[in-house]
Design a protein around this motif. Structure first.
Motif, PDB file in Angstrom:
ATOM      1  N   ILE A  96       0.923  -1.318   0.139  1.00  0.00           N
ATOM      2  CA  ILE A  96       0.030   0.101  -0.094  1.00  0.00           C
ATOM      3  C   ILE A  96       0.840   1.103  -0.123  1.00  0.00           C
ATOM      4  N   LEU A  97       1.914   1.154   0.907  1.00  0.00           N
ATOM      5  CA  LEU A  97       2.855   2.383   0.893  1.00  0.00           C
ATOM      6  C   LEU A  97       3.379   2.657  -0.373  1.00  0.00           C
ATOM      7  N   LEU A  98       3.869   1.537  -1.233  1.00  0.00           N
ATOM      8  CA  LEU A  98       4.641   1.512  -2.431  1.00  0.00           C
ATOM      9  C   LEU A  98       3.850   2.050  -3.322  1.00  0.00           C
ATOM     10  N   SER A  99       2.413   2.038  -3.282  1.00  0.00           N
ATOM     11  CA  SER A  99       1.548   2.176  -4.330  1.00  0.00           C
ATOM     12  C   SER A  99       1.659   4.039  -4.395  1.00  0.00           C
ATOM     13  N   LYS A 100       1.912   4.347  -3.269  1.00  0.00           N
ATOM     14  CA  LYS A 100       2.068   6.020  -3.257  1.00  0.00           C
ATOM     15  C   LYS A 100       3.181   6.284  -3.990  1.00  0.00           C
ATOM     16  N   LEU A 101       4.126   5.588  -4.131  1.00  0.00           N
ATOM     17  CA  LEU A 101       5.627   5.978  -4.812  1.00  0.00           C
ATOM     18  C   LEU A 101       5.739   5.364  -6.334  1.00  0.00           C
ATOM     19  N   PHE A 102       4.777   4.147  -6.175  1.00  0.00           N
ATOM     20  CA  PHE A 102       5.014   3.580  -7.625  1.00  0.00           C
ATOM     21  C   PHE A 102       3.915   3.526  -8.403  1.00  0.00           C
ATOM     22  N   LYS A 103       3.852   3.419  -9.696  1.00  0.00           N
ATOM     23  CA  LYS A 103       2.627   3.269 -10.382  1.00  0.00           C
ATOM     24  C   LYS A 103       2.042   1.475 -10.478  1.00  0.00           C
ATOM     25  N   LYS A 104       1.148   1.154 -11.027  1.00  0.00           N
ATOM     26  CA  LYS A 104       0.509  -0.276 -10.640  1.00  0.00           C
ATOM     27  C   LYS A 104       1.728  -1.260 -11.095  1.00  0.00           C
ATOM     28  N   LYS A 105       2.282  -0.995 -12.427  1.00  0.00           N
ATOM     29  CA  LYS A 105       3.291  -1.661 -12.939  1.00  0.00           C
ATOM     30  C   LYS A 105       4.281  -2.057 -12.210  1.00  0.00           C
ATOM     31  N   LEU A 106       5.085  -1.243 -11.899  1.00  0.00           N
ATOM     32  CA  LEU A 106       6.160  -1.421 -10.765  1.00  0.00           C
ATOM     33  C   LEU A 106       5.839  -2.251  -9.507  1.00  0.00           C
ATOM     34  N   VAL A 107       4.634  -1.627  -8.873  1.00  0.00           N
ATOM     35  CA  VAL A 107       4.028  -2.506  -7.637  1.00  0.00           C
ATOM     36  C   VAL A 107       3.870  -3.931  -7.907  1.00  0.00           C
ATOM     37  N   VAL A 108       3.471  -4.402  -8.894  1.00  0.00           N
ATOM     38  CA  VAL A 108       3.271  -5.769  -9.493  1.00  0.00           C
ATOM     39  C   VAL A 108       4.687  -6.316  -9.755  1.00  0.00           C
ATOM     40  N   ALA A 109       5.351  -5.635 -10.121  1.00  0.00           N
ATOM     41  CA  ALA A 109       6.736  -6.096 -10.400  1.00  0.00           C
ATOM     42  C   ALA A 109       7.510  -6.470  -9.137  1.00  0.00           C
ATOM     43  N   PHE A 110       7.213  -5.631  -8.056  1.00  0.00           N
ATOM     44  CA  PHE A 110       7.962  -5.584  -6.658  1.00  0.00           C
ATOM     45  C   PHE A 110       7.175  -7.003  -6.264  1.00  0.00           C
ATOM     46  N   VAL A 111       6.055  -7.151  -6.037  1.00  0.00           N
ATOM     47  CA  VAL A 111       5.482  -8.480  -5.627  1.00  0.00           C
ATOM     48  C   VAL A 111       5.872  -9.664  -5.943  1.00  0.00           C
ATOM     49  N   VAL A 112       5.732  -9.706  -7.568  1.00  0.00           N
ATOM     50  CA  VAL A 112       6.369 -10.700  -8.276  1.00  0.00           C
ATOM     51  C   VAL A 112       7.696 -11.310  -8.081  1.00  0.00           C
ATOM     52  N   SER A 113       8.808 -10.047  -8.135  1.00  0.00           N
ATOM     53  CA  SER A 113       9.910 -10.230  -7.371  1.00  0.00           C
ATOM     54  C   SER A 113      10.397 -10.962  -6.150  1.00  0.00           C
ATOM     55  N   ILE A 114       9.564 -10.528  -5.267  1.00  0.00           N
ATOM     56  CA  ILE A 114       9.751 -10.871  -3.931  1.00  0.00           C
ATOM     57  C   ILE A 114       9.371 -12.446  -4.007  1.00  0.00           C
ATOM     58  N   LEU A 115       8.110 -12.811  -4.582  1.00  0.00           N
ATOM     59  CA  LEU A 115       7.657 -14.237  -4.529  1.00  0.00           C
ATOM     60  C   LEU A 115       8.906 -14.794  -5.500  1.00  0.00           C
ATOM     61  N   PHE A 116       9.386 -14.439  -6.551  1.00  0.00           N
ATOM     62  CA  PHE A 116      10.482 -15.083  -7.460  1.00  0.00           C
ATOM     63  C   PHE A 116      11.757 -15.140  -6.367  1.00  0.00           C
ATOM     64  N   VAL A 117      11.930 -14.548  -5.513  1.00  0.00           N
ATOM     65  CA  VAL A 117      13.509 -14.315  -4.930  1.00  0.00           C
ATOM     66  C   VAL A 117      13.039 -15.616  -3.698  1.00  0.00           C
ATOM     67  N   ALA A 118      11.778 -15.606  -3.247  1.00  0.00           N
ATOM     68  CA  ALA A 118      11.509 -16.361  -2.032  1.00  0.00           C
ATOM     69  C   ALA A 118      11.280 -17.731  -2.352  1.00  0.00           C
ATOM     70  N   ILE A 119      10.935 -18.063  -3.683  1.00  0.00           N
ATOM     71  CA  ILE A 119      10.798 -19.495  -4.212  1.00  0.00           C
ATOM     72  C   ILE A 119      12.037 -19.883  -4.667  1.00  0.00           C
ATOM     73  N   SER A 120      12.879 -19.115  -5.362  1.00  0.00           N
ATOM     74  CA  SER A 120      13.904 -19.458  -5.847  1.00  0.00           C
ATOM     75  C   SER A 120      15.089 -19.846  -4.687  1.00  0.00           C
ATOM     76  N   THR A 121      15.449 -18.880  -3.984  1.00  0.00           N
ATOM     77  CA  THR A 121      16.153 -19.091  -2.568  1.00  0.00           C
ATOM     78  C   THR A 121      15.705 -20.358  -2.020  1.00  0.00           C
ATOM     79  N   GLY A 122      14.481 -20.689  -1.680  1.00  0.00           N
ATOM     80  CA  GLY A 122      14.053 -21.719  -1.151  1.00  0.00           C
ATOM     81  C   GLY A 122      14.301 -23.195  -1.661  1.00  0.00           C
TER      82      GLY A 122
END
Length: 294
Positions: A261-287
């Motif tokens: 929610i805080l990032l949505s004040k700084l980022f547009k929707k495209k970058l917010v989605v990229a952030f969430v997808v990236s965190i999930l990718f890092v979590a799954i890949s590292t796991g």
């Protein structure tokens, strides 16, 4: 009665150990950060060699003992002062995942070998995310950021640095206390009352499908990494796969609903989605990587 007594002993031991570690580490890091202002961070990130900028962004993120939400104001200040986009994004990813509190607590609870792999893998991913986002042109998805600063770099503070660092350590710890208690309580409960056979049956080390599930579960939990660690320690002790535990840690510490929610004040929707997808990718890949290596 014996099980309840063991639960209380585990609860008290975990709470005292994590409290002392957290305050000590936060004190040391805060003392060092008194010399590292936002303006200096910008100068460090703005390097002629772009690759070194990503490295410095990740390294500076690893020096900040902040949760994901606490990183946002610093990021807003960097973007407002026109710090380079890519290294700033590496800072955003690394800060909650590689901060010294999590690293040292992870070492204490789960061992140096796992911690070393964790730091190396997450550090590499933090730099790569900054590079990929820059290559994809996601800089254009940053909203106009304006931050009004109440203090300048030259403002003088008369109190001794150790006293200010001690105040900072307490200010870091006090808001965390409820989450730490929750994490310690859940960890002690799992350790004392959840049968080991149950954990092994449904989330054992050979069940790789638990890794992506754990990464998704971690995000809405909104428990700081420091609070998740006692839960992770208990789950590992009961036989849960280490990859799933790491995915849970990264999902919970790297992103959360309030942070999005805080990032949505700084980022547009495209970058917010990229952030969430990236965190999930890092979590799954590292796991998966940790699971295969260990």
């Amino acid at each position: 009665m014996d099980a309840f007594l063991q639960f209380l002993i585990t609860l008290l031991t975990l709470f005292v150990e994590l409290t002392l570690l957290f305050i000590l580490i936060s004190f040391l890091v805060s003392w060092l950060q008194r010399k590292v202002t936002e303006e200096r961070i910008k100068r460090v990130l703005d390097r002629p060699n772009k690759w070194s900028g990503y490295l410095y962004g990740t390294g500076l993120g690893a020096l900040t003992p902040f949760c994901s939400c606490s990183t946002i104001p610093i990021l807003a200040g960097l973007l407002s002062s026109k710090a380079p986009f890519g290294p700033s994004m590496s800072f955003l990813i690394a800060s909650p995942l590689l901060n010294p509190v999590i690293v040292i607590l992870l070492w204490t609870l789960l061992g140096w070998k796992l911690t070393l792999y964790y730091v190396m893998i997450v550090g590499i991913f933090s730099m790569l995310i900054g590079v990929v986002w820059t290559t994809l042109g996601l800089k254009e998805s940053v909203k106009e950021v304006k931050v009004r600063k109440s203090k300048s770099e030259g403002d003088s503070i008369t109190a001794p640095k150790w006293e200010l660092a001690l105040q900072d350590a307490w200010s870091f710890f006090y808001p965390l206390l409820p989450f730490l208690l929750i994490g310690v309580f859940i960890g002690a409960f799992i350790h004392g009352f959840i049968p080991q056979d149950f954990i092994v049956k449904y989330a054992g080390g050979d069940k790789l499908w638990t890794i992506p599930i754990a990464s998704v579960i971690g995000i809405p939990m909104y428990i700081r990494g420091e609070a998740i660690l006692p839960i992770a320690d208990a789950l590992v002790g009961k036989g849960m796969g280490i990859g799933a535990v790491i995915a849970l840690l990264i999902g919970g510490a790297g992103a959360s609903i309030p942070e999005v929610i805080l990032l949505s004040k700084l980022f547009k929707k495209k970058l917010v989605v990229a952030f969430v997808v990236s965190i999930l990718f890092v979590a799954i890949s590292t796991g998966f990587i940790v699971q295969v290596i260990l």
